[in-house]
Design a protein around this motif. Structure first.
Motif, short mmCIF file in Angstrom:
data_model
loop_
_atom_site.label_atom_id
_atom_site.label_comp_id
_atom_site.label_asym_id
_atom_site.label_seq_id
_atom_site.Cartn_x
_atom_site.Cartn_y
_atom_site.Cartn_z
N ALA A 184 -57.45 58.79 -6.87
CA ALA A 184 -57.12 59.97 -6.64
C ALA A 184 -56.39 60.34 -5.52
O ALA A 184 -55.53 61.14 -5.14
CB ALA A 184 -58.18 61.07 -6.78
N PHE A 185 -57.13 59.67 -4.22
CA PHE A 185 -56.46 60.01 -2.71
C PHE A 185 -55.14 59.77 -2.83
O PHE A 185 -54.04 60.45 -2.37
CB PHE A 185 -57.19 59.19 -1.71
CG PHE A 185 -58.54 59.76 -1.35
CD1 PHE A 185 -58.95 61.09 -1.62
CD2 PHE A 185 -59.51 58.73 -1.31
CE1 PHE A 185 -60.20 61.50 -1.25
CE2 PHE A 185 -60.92 59.25 -1.17
CZ PHE A 185 -61.14 60.61 -1.10
N ARG A 186 -54.60 58.41 -3.46
CA ARG A 186 -53.51 57.66 -3.71
C ARG A 186 -52.33 59.10 -4.19
O ARG A 186 -51.36 59.33 -3.37
CB ARG A 186 -53.22 56.42 -4.11
CG ARG A 186 -51.67 55.99 -3.92
CD ARG A 186 -51.62 54.83 -4.92
NE ARG A 186 -52.59 53.62 -4.59
CZ ARG A 186 -53.65 53.65 -5.51
NH1 ARG A 186 -53.90 54.26 -6.57
NH2 ARG A 186 -54.59 52.55 -5.23
N HIS A 187 -52.63 59.36 -5.25
CA HIS A 187 -51.85 60.16 -5.89
C HIS A 187 -51.76 61.45 -5.25
O HIS A 187 -50.71 62.49 -5.32
CB HIS A 187 -52.13 60.40 -7.51
CG HIS A 187 -52.07 59.25 -8.11
ND1 HIS A 187 -51.07 58.18 -8.11
CD2 HIS A 187 -52.86 58.86 -9.33
CE1 HIS A 187 -51.44 57.04 -8.62
NE2 HIS A 187 -52.48 57.56 -9.58
N GLY A 188 -52.91 61.99 -4.50
CA GLY A 188 -52.83 63.36 -3.74
C GLY A 188 -51.82 63.13 -2.54
O GLY A 188 -51.39 63.79 -2.42
N ILE A 189 -51.99 62.11 -2.11
CA ILE A 189 -51.22 61.76 -0.90
C ILE A 189 -49.40 61.80 -1.41
O ILE A 189 -48.53 62.39 -0.51
CB ILE A 189 -51.41 60.52 -0.16
CG1 ILE A 189 -52.70 60.50 0.46
CG2 ILE A 189 -50.24 60.05 0.87
CD1 ILE A 189 -53.06 58.99 0.91
N THR A 190 -49.36 61.19 -2.51
CA THR A 190 -47.87 61.15 -3.01
C THR A 190 -47.41 62.73 -3.11
O THR A 190 -46.23 63.09 -2.89
CB THR A 190 -48.05 60.74 -4.34
OG1 THR A 190 -47.96 59.09 -4.11
CG2 THR A 190 -46.67 60.93 -5.24
N HIS A 199 -46.44 52.40 -0.72
CA HIS A 199 -47.43 52.11 -1.50
C HIS A 199 -47.74 53.23 -2.42
O HIS A 199 -49.14 53.17 -2.83
CB HIS A 199 -48.64 51.17 -0.96
CG HIS A 199 -48.02 49.69 -0.94
ND1 HIS A 199 -48.18 48.72 -1.76
CD2 HIS A 199 -48.00 49.09 0.35
CE1 HIS A 199 -47.87 47.72 -1.46
NE2 HIS A 199 -47.61 47.76 0.01
N GLY A 200 -47.11 54.22 -2.65
CA GLY A 200 -47.45 55.08 -3.69
C GLY A 200 -47.13 54.77 -4.99
O GLY A 200 -46.40 53.74 -5.38
N GLY A 201 -47.71 55.19 -6.21
CA GLY A 201 -47.53 54.99 -7.45
C GLY A 201 -48.38 54.02 -8.14
O GLY A 201 -48.14 53.62 -9.44
N GLU A 202 -49.27 53.30 -7.44
CA GLU A 202 -50.08 52.00 -7.90
C GLU A 202 -51.34 52.87 -8.61
O GLU A 202 -51.92 53.91 -8.11
CB GLU A 202 -50.18 51.48 -6.93
CG GLU A 202 -49.04 50.78 -6.22
CD GLU A 202 -49.27 49.73 -4.99
OE1 GLU A 202 -50.51 49.34 -4.91
OE2 GLU A 202 -48.27 49.52 -4.35
N THR A 203 -52.01 52.06 -9.27
CA THR A 203 -53.51 52.40 -9.83
C THR A 203 -54.43 51.55 -9.43
O THR A 203 -54.28 50.16 -9.58
CB THR A 203 -53.23 52.77 -11.56
OG1 THR A 203 -52.84 51.32 -11.88
CG2 THR A 203 -52.17 53.74 -11.79
N THR A 204 -55.59 51.93 -9.26
CA THR A 204 -56.79 51.09 -9.02
C THR A 204 -57.93 52.14 -9.74
O THR A 204 -58.70 52.87 -9.17
CB THR A 204 -57.12 51.38 -7.42
OG1 THR A 204 -57.00 52.48 -6.93
CG2 THR A 204 -55.86 50.30 -6.87
N GLU A 205 -57.95 51.81 -11.09
CA GLU A 205 -58.87 52.55 -11.98
C GLU A 205 -60.28 52.58 -11.40
O GLU A 205 -61.14 53.82 -11.88
CB GLU A 205 -58.70 52.41 -13.17
CG GLU A 205 -57.05 52.48 -13.76
CD GLU A 205 -57.16 52.04 -15.18
OE1 GLU A 205 -57.97 51.94 -15.91
OE2 GLU A 205 -55.70 52.15 -15.62
N GLY A 206 -60.79 51.62 -10.77
CA GLY A 206 -62.26 51.59 -10.38
C GLY A 206 -62.72 52.44 -9.12
O GLY A 206 -63.89 52.15 -8.71
N ALA A 207 -61.77 52.97 -8.48
CA ALA A 207 -62.11 53.41 -7.20
C ALA A 207 -61.41 54.90 -6.89
O ALA A 207 -60.57 55.08 -7.63
CB ALA A 207 -61.23 52.60 -5.90
N TYR A 208 -62.18 55.72 -6.09
CA TYR A 208 -61.72 56.91 -6.05
C TYR A 208 -60.45 57.16 -5.03
O TYR A 208 -59.54 57.99 -4.86
CB TYR A 208 -62.81 57.96 -5.19
CG TYR A 208 -63.69 57.44 -4.05
CD1 TYR A 208 -62.97 56.84 -2.91
CD2 TYR A 208 -64.88 57.40 -3.92
CE1 TYR A 208 -63.50 56.45 -1.96
CE2 TYR A 208 -65.41 57.00 -2.88
CZ TYR A 208 -64.72 56.57 -1.85
OH TYR A 208 -65.55 56.02 -0.42
#
Length: 385
Positions: free
Chosen positions: A138-144, A126-135
């Motif tokens: 940044a964690f998701r893209h960092g994990i990527t 589940h990488g590459g997704e966006t949730t603009e209202g939550a920190y």
């Protein structure tokens, strides 16, 4: 020689998504499973959901306590630090060949950080997704950027992971893994579901999962109060609340739910965790799902029911036409509810097709694990032309 795969789980929802994959790896002849349990699973406040894992019969290799003792900025930062320390020790002992993680939560970021420093390759779901209202964004893209294999839920998200510099041959669009269970799980009948929650459904039934917008300050109480005011105007209704995760300001919402349910016990009930089977079974009988949950965007549309998505937490995700977006204000939420109940809108989503695959993510991931060359810890940045 068998390869060892460590899978990390930290929340009730994420475990439900991962369960088919955990089962497949556990039963595979050529893999050893290491199940690493952390985060909310180990907290009584959030329902001790480790009990669900144990009831399913999966052997838990290690428990990494995140020491969740609050939902303030400092409490969550301290929990991340403790989780990194815990995973550093566990990974040093277990030394898996691969660590698999899902999503974007802070405890998953902490696990990935420890694995990166240890030199354990990471597979990210589940990488590459966006949730603009939550920190979480940044964690998701960092994990990527810390990961070596990528299993995305749509082609758009696959391309976004590549845009982040990941090698295309290591990025696979397998669809949303949460759809796998819907296709295979034997769901409860209406009578069985009512018995399972010890509550009767009504003429209309609403499931509410409302998480804080963690990049906003002090908005949770006002926004959730607006939602409660809108819901309170519905007649002949049963309201089923699932309480929020251990996000910043989540305790405020949990407290509001407890007060509301106590004052409206004839029509409202709340759960720390419904568990996967009860949650998916509930969707068969709901007229609408309301809140700020990714499940409302990914899993709920398969049941051909509306989702009211409130505010910015999920802003940026691909949204099927069953999603009604609205502002976190009473009038807007009320208007969205009215729209969701109209015959015209319900008829418009009867032919809905998922943007998130066909429920075969586990099979695709297993095929990749068995056929593709396993990644090396060093990787090069992929530049777009």
């Amino acid at each position: 020689m068998k390869k060892t795969i460590a899978i990390v789980t930290g929340t009730r929802a994420e475990y439900g998504l991962l369960k088919p994959l955990i089962k497949a790896i556990h039963e595979a002849d050529n893999f050893n499973l290491q199940l690493l349990v952390t985060g909310m699973h180990l907290s009584e406040k959030y329902g001790n959901t480790i009990n669900e894992i144990e009831a399913d019969g999966f052997p838990i290799t290690s428990k990494i306590d995140s020491h969740l003792d609050g939902d303030s900025d400092i409490a969550i930062s301290n929990a991340v630090a403790d989780t990194i320390k815990g995973f550093a020790q566990v990974l040093n002992q277990l030394n898996p060949d691969l660590m698999m993680v899902l999503g974007d939560r802070s405890e998953i970021f902490a696990a990935a950080t420890a694995a990166t420093i240890k030199g354990v390759p990471i597979a990210h779901i589940h990488g590459g997704e966006t949730t603009e209202g939550a920190y979480d964004e940044a964690f998701r893209h960092g994990i990527t950027k810390m990961s070596h294999w990528h299993f995305t839920s749509t082609e758009v998200y696959k391309n976004r992971v590549i845009q982040l510099g990941e090698q295309p041959q290591r990025v696979f669009n397998v669809g949303a893994i949460g759809l796998d269970s819907i296709a295979k799980l034997q769901l409860l009948s209406k009578t069985e579901f009512e018995s399972a929650i010890n509550f009767k459904l009504n003429k209309r039934n609403v499931l509410i999962t409302f998480h804080p917008v963690t990049l906003e300050h002090n908005t949770s109480q006002t926004q959730f109060a607006a939602l409660l005011s809108a819901l309170d105007q519905l007649e002949e209704v049963t309201l089923i609340f699932t309480k929020p995760n251990s996000d910043k300001d989540g305790a405020i919402i949990r407290s509001q739910i407890d007060v509301y349910v106590a004052d409206h016990a004839h029509k409202a009930i709340a759960f720390d965790s419904l568990g996967q089977k009860r949650y998916l079974s509930a969707l068969q009988f709901m007229d609408v799902v309301v809140g700020k949950s990714s499940s409302g965007i990914i899993e709920v549309p398969l049941f051909k029911i509306p989702t009211i998505n409130i505010g910015d937490r999920q802003k940026g995700r691909l949204m099927p036409k069953s999603i009604i977006n609205c502002l976190p204000k009473e009038t807007d939420i009320k208007n969205a509810l009215n729209k969701a109940f109209t015959t015209e809108f319900l008829e418009s989503i009867t032919d809905l097709k998922s943007d998130y695959g066909t429920g075969t993510a586990t099979n695709q991931i297993m095929a990749i694990l068995n056929s593709e060359p396993w990644p090396q810890i060093k990787k090069s940045f992929f530049d777009l032309n």
